[in-house]
Design a protein around this motif. Structure first.
Motif, short mmCIF file in Angstrom:
data_model
loop_
_atom_site.label_atom_id
_atom_site.label_comp_id
_atom_site.label_asym_id
_atom_site.label_seq_id
_atom_site.Cartn_x
_atom_site.Cartn_y
_atom_site.Cartn_z
N CYS A 20 0.83 -1.21 0.00
CA CYS A 20 0.00 0.00 0.00
C CYS A 20 0.87 1.25 0.00
O CYS A 20 0.55 2.24 -0.68
N ILE A 21 1.95 1.22 0.76
CA ILE A 21 2.88 2.35 0.79
C ILE A 21 3.45 2.56 -0.60
O ILE A 21 3.50 3.69 -1.11
N PHE A 22 3.89 1.48 -1.23
CA PHE A 22 4.45 1.57 -2.58
C PHE A 22 3.43 2.14 -3.56
O PHE A 22 3.73 3.03 -4.34
N ALA A 23 2.22 1.62 -3.50
CA ALA A 23 1.18 2.09 -4.42
C ALA A 23 0.89 3.57 -4.23
O ALA A 23 0.73 4.32 -5.19
N ALA A 24 0.84 4.02 -2.99
CA ALA A 24 0.51 5.41 -2.71
C ALA A 24 1.65 6.36 -3.07
O ALA A 24 1.43 7.40 -3.69
N PHE A 25 2.86 6.02 -2.68
CA PHE A 25 3.98 6.94 -2.87
C PHE A 25 4.59 6.84 -4.26
O PHE A 25 4.84 7.87 -4.89
N ALA A 26 4.84 5.63 -4.72
CA ALA A 26 5.51 5.48 -6.00
C ALA A 26 4.58 5.71 -7.19
O ALA A 26 4.95 6.37 -8.16
N LYS A 27 3.38 5.21 -7.12
CA LYS A 27 2.48 5.31 -8.25
C LYS A 27 1.65 6.59 -8.25
O LYS A 27 1.38 7.16 -9.30
N ARG A 28 1.24 7.05 -7.07
CA ARG A 28 0.36 8.22 -7.00
C ARG A 28 1.08 9.48 -6.52
O ARG A 28 0.48 10.55 -6.51
N GLY A 29 2.30 9.34 -6.04
CA GLY A 29 3.04 10.51 -5.57
C GLY A 29 2.57 11.08 -4.25
O GLY A 29 2.85 12.23 -3.93
N MET A 30 1.84 10.28 -3.47
CA MET A 30 1.33 10.75 -2.17
C MET A 30 2.47 10.78 -1.16
O MET A 30 3.09 9.77 -0.88
N ALA A 31 2.74 11.95 -0.60
CA ALA A 31 3.81 12.09 0.39
C ALA A 31 3.21 12.34 1.77
O ALA A 31 3.73 13.14 2.54
N VAL A 32 2.09 11.69 2.05
CA VAL A 32 1.41 11.85 3.33
C VAL A 32 1.06 10.47 3.89
O VAL A 32 1.10 9.47 3.18
N CYS A 33 0.70 10.43 5.16
CA CYS A 33 0.26 9.20 5.79
C CYS A 33 -1.04 8.74 5.13
O CYS A 33 -1.93 9.55 4.88
#
Length: 146
Positions: A20-33
């Motif tokens: 989930c961390i990978f999907a959020a940060f790497a794919k969507r660029g989300m830099a938040v919790c």
């Protein structure tokens, strides 16, 4: 093991799957919790400690345990202090007295804290009580703990 495949957010005390961390940060660029949307600490020990202490002030049991572990192991720039950790996770205190780490080894105190934690529902403490009773030769009492 969950710890091998997840991360921990100190902002909201939630464990998050590595996928989930990978999907959020790497794919969507989300830099938040992913839970509370707080900005990531970026590994800054001062920010992490401030977040943990803020949650401790709100009586969050996960934060209390985590702060105790940080004191016990001397992480996040905190000086290793087993006695200060004592008010936090009982299990860490039990192990300290049983092994003599940071305090004088004292099996009687270890059993006291194992019993206290077991009464609060800590499964590993109850198992350890059974092991201690087994070593003492009290097989009937040992079996009750297992």
């Amino acid at each position: 093991p969950v710890d091998d495949h997840s991360g921990f957010s100190t902002c909201c005390m939630q464990q998050i799957c590595t996928g989930c961390i990978f999907a959020a940060f790497a794919k969507r660029g989300m830099a938040v919790c992913l839970f509370c949307r707080a900005p990531r600490s970026g590994g800054d020990a001062d920010v992490e400690l401030a977040r943990i202490r803020a949650r401790v002030d709100k009586n969050d049991p996960t934060a209390i345990c985590l702060l105790g572990q940080k004191y016990y192991h001397g992480n996040l720039g905190l000086q290793k202090d087993v006695r200060r950790a004592a008010g936090q996770p009982l299990f860490e205190l039990e192990l300290a007295y049983q092994r003599g780490e940071g305090v004088e080894q004292n099996e009687k105190k270890a059993v006291h804290f194992y019993t206290k934690a077991a009464k609060q529902g800590h499964v590993l403490s109850r198992n350890n009580l059974g092991c201690i009773e087994g070593v003492r030769g009290n097989q009937n009492r040992a079996v009750r703990h297992w």
